[in-house]
Design a protein around this motif. Sequence first.
Motif, PDB file in Angstrom:
ATOM      1  N   UNK A 200       0.841  -0.950  -0.241  1.00 46.58           N
ATOM      2  CA  UNK A 200       0.093  -0.001   0.351  1.00 46.58           C
ATOM      3  C   UNK A 200       0.639   1.555   0.416  1.00 46.58           C
ATOM      4  N   UNK A 201       1.820   1.447   0.747  1.00 46.31           N
ATOM      5  CA  UNK A 201       2.897   2.586   0.588  1.00 46.31           C
ATOM      6  C   UNK A 201       3.244   2.846  -0.361  1.00 46.31           C
ATOM      7  N   UNK A 202       3.371   1.859  -1.806  1.00 44.23           N
ATOM      8  CA  UNK A 202       3.529   2.107  -3.115  1.00 44.23           C
ATOM      9  C   UNK A 202       2.975   2.783  -3.679  1.00 44.23           C
ATOM     10  N   UNK A 203       1.058   2.507  -3.583  1.00 40.68           N
ATOM     11  CA  UNK A 203       0.147   2.536  -4.409  1.00 40.68           C
ATOM     12  C   UNK A 203       0.120   4.174  -3.801  1.00 40.68           C
ATOM     13  N   UNK A 204       0.187   4.441  -2.366  1.00 42.04           N
ATOM     14  CA  UNK A 204       0.118   5.586  -1.771  1.00 42.04           C
ATOM     15  C   UNK A 204       1.264   7.138  -2.340  1.00 42.04           C
ATOM     16  N   UNK A 205       2.471   6.303  -2.312  1.00 41.75           N
ATOM     17  CA  UNK A 205       3.152   7.313  -3.115  1.00 41.75           C
ATOM     18  C   UNK A 205       2.611   7.685  -4.849  1.00 41.75           C
ATOM     19  N   UNK A 206       2.487   6.647  -5.359  1.00 44.92           N
ATOM     20  CA  UNK A 206       2.398   6.667  -6.877  1.00 44.92           C
ATOM     21  C   UNK A 206       0.342   7.776  -6.733  1.00 44.92           C
ATOM     22  N   UNK A 207      -0.053   7.485  -6.056  1.00 48.43           N
ATOM     23  CA  UNK A 207      -0.871   8.043  -6.424  1.00 48.43           C
ATOM     24  C   UNK A 207      -1.190   9.731  -6.613  1.00 48.43           C
ATOM     25  N   UNK A 208      -0.827  10.364  -6.109  1.00 45.75           N
ATOM     26  CA  UNK A 208      -0.822  12.195  -6.266  1.00 45.75           C
ATOM     27  C   UNK A 208      -0.157  12.367  -8.178  1.00 45.75           C
ATOM     28  N   UNK A 209       0.671  11.356  -8.726  1.00 44.83           N
ATOM     29  CA  UNK A 209       1.512  11.129  -9.753  1.00 44.83           C
ATOM     30  C   UNK A 209       0.347  11.162 -10.329  1.00 44.83           C
ATOM     31  N   UNK A 210      -0.426   9.428 -10.585  1.00 42.95           N
ATOM     32  CA  UNK A 210      -1.647   8.347 -11.196  1.00 42.95           C
ATOM     33  C   UNK A 210      -2.642  10.161 -11.302  1.00 42.95           C
ATOM     34  N   UNK A 211      -3.130  10.889 -10.223  1.00 39.26           N
ATOM     35  CA  UNK A 211      -3.941  11.589 -10.044  1.00 39.26           C
ATOM     36  C   UNK A 211      -3.763  12.832 -11.074  1.00 39.26           C
ATOM     37  N   UNK A 212      -2.616  13.401 -10.210  1.00 33.37           N
ATOM     38  CA  UNK A 212      -1.909  14.640 -11.431  1.00 33.37           C
ATOM     39  C   UNK A 212      -1.900  14.216 -12.354  1.00 33.37           C
ATOM     40  N   UNK A 213      -2.035  13.479 -13.360  1.00 33.15           N
ATOM     41  CA  UNK A 213      -2.225  13.260 -14.483  1.00 33.15           C
ATOM     42  C   UNK A 213      -3.410  13.235 -15.194  1.00 33.15           C
ATOM     43  N   UNK A 214      -4.638  13.403 -14.193  1.00 32.80           N
ATOM     44  CA  UNK A 214      -6.042  13.366 -14.269  1.00 32.80           C
ATOM     45  C   UNK A 214      -6.696  11.719 -14.615  1.00 32.80           C
ATOM     46  N   UNK A 215      -5.990  10.490 -13.980  1.00 30.32           N
ATOM     47  CA  UNK A 215      -6.651   9.543 -14.142  1.00 30.32           C
ATOM     48  C   UNK A 215      -7.606   9.581 -13.105  1.00 30.32           C
ATOM     49  N   UNK A 216      -8.143   8.445 -12.944  1.00 29.72           N
ATOM     50  CA  UNK A 216      -9.141   8.144 -12.305  1.00 29.72           C
ATOM     51  C   UNK A 216      -8.908   6.674 -11.766  1.00 29.72           C
ATOM     52  N   UNK A 217      -8.540   5.830 -10.059  1.00 31.73           N
ATOM     53  CA  UNK A 217      -8.454   4.438  -9.459  1.00 31.73           C
ATOM     54  C   UNK A 217     -10.002   3.446 -10.430  1.00 31.73           C
ATOM     55  N   UNK A 218     -10.601   3.819 -11.402  1.00 30.47           N
ATOM     56  CA  UNK A 218     -12.305   3.521 -11.917  1.00 30.47           C
ATOM     57  C   UNK A 218     -11.362   2.596 -12.830  1.00 30.47           C
ATOM     58  N   UNK A 219     -10.287   3.420 -13.761  1.00 26.91           N
ATOM     59  CA  UNK A 219      -9.997   3.168 -15.076  1.00 26.91           C
ATOM     60  C   UNK A 219      -8.190   3.423 -15.133  1.00 26.91           C
ATOM     61  N   UNK A 220      -8.052   2.128 -14.767  1.00 26.37           N
ATOM     62  CA  UNK A 220      -6.284   2.445 -14.464  1.00 26.37           C
ATOM     63  C   UNK A 220      -5.691   2.183 -15.338  1.00 26.37           C
TER      64      UNK A 220
END
Length: 413
Positions: A200-220
């Motif tokens: 989970x730490x890895x996901x936690x750290x990746x999320x700012x970049x994931x969300x910062x791209x405009x991506x959504x967790x329902x569309x990986x």
Amino acid sequence: MNRSTRRRLTAAAMTVVAVATGTTACSSGSGSTSAKADGGAYTIWDPYPQFDKSSDWAKLLDDCGTKAGVKIKRTAFDTSDLSNKALLAAQQDNSADVLIVDNPVVSTLAEAGVLTTTDDNKLDTSKVDPNLLAAGQSGGKTYGTPVGANTLALYYNKEVLKEAGVDIGSVKDWKSLTAALAKVEKAGKKGITFSAIGTEEGSFQFLPWFWGSGAQLTDLDSAEAVSALSLWKGWLDKGYAPNSVLNNTQTTSWQEFASGDYAFAENGTWQLAGAKKAGFDYGVVPVPNATGGNAAAPTGGEFVTIPVQGDTGRYATSQKLVSCLTSSENLLVTDTTLSYVAPTSEVQDKQVAANAELKPWVDAVKAAKGRTSDDLGTKYPKISEQLWKAVQSALSGSKSPEDALATAQSAAK
């Protein structure tokens, strides 16, 4: 408690184990699984075993009990242990009167029928920032109030950037950040360190970049998501980030930054004390969006909740206890102790007035979002697991970012 609720509780126990995270450091703790106290006392369970009976936190609990006219029996648990104990107690109709729990677990406990809603218990959450309150919402209902929040931002080493000729003011988006890393690498220093470990730490750290791209967790596997993972992969390929990120926890990543060789480190408010001891001048900026502005980083921190009781007459006093614990005056003291940003603008302003270094963290928290927000609830753990697996696959080179995220999306469904 009816049979269907008990079945939900049994299923939820597995989810709680998966979703419990280590985003803040806690020592291990222990406590009785019996929530009800003798002599009419009110029970409070919290995830702060590092605070003993002589701590300001324990004294605050006792003080709120005195104001409510009751005695407090407090038990402190490790975060993951607390979640499982809460489920067990609910199965036995023996829940604590007040439960303070890691925010991603709230929706799981709520879905299992463990928690009352704020409509039921009359908690006033009107002053709480909506983006922080969302972590405790599920199915259009709110199940508690945050005691505080932490999140991620970028620490930077001022001397390293100076030697590389980088003005931190120029770092506004992914392109300018990557350009800064290139200058740092050319100057013979190291670029950026973070945690991409397969947890989970890895996901936690990746999320700012994931969300910062405009991506959504329902569309990986969206194009935006691919751009975020490609950003990290590109940094490793060019030597701007070390291969150690694949195994780095947030603690070991911080140790790399504390060596003084790195320009940037993605980490959280809980490292502030360590930053002051690092021996070099540092600064903090929010993680940037792909095209500018602040990215939404995930929130850590706990919610104060009121579990379901067989004796509903206890709710009124429990509500008084929670209202006391989360009053503006007490939040200021508590969140300073926990290195949290307060969940209300009123208290955030007071924190910044007392310590100007908290300003970038307040900005980051205002842009942050809960991992279970967007009504993901108990779907989040499965999505997160596939996300960290995709990050590992792409960064290790076993799959392209596109293929890794396509696999993740398929599995998450």
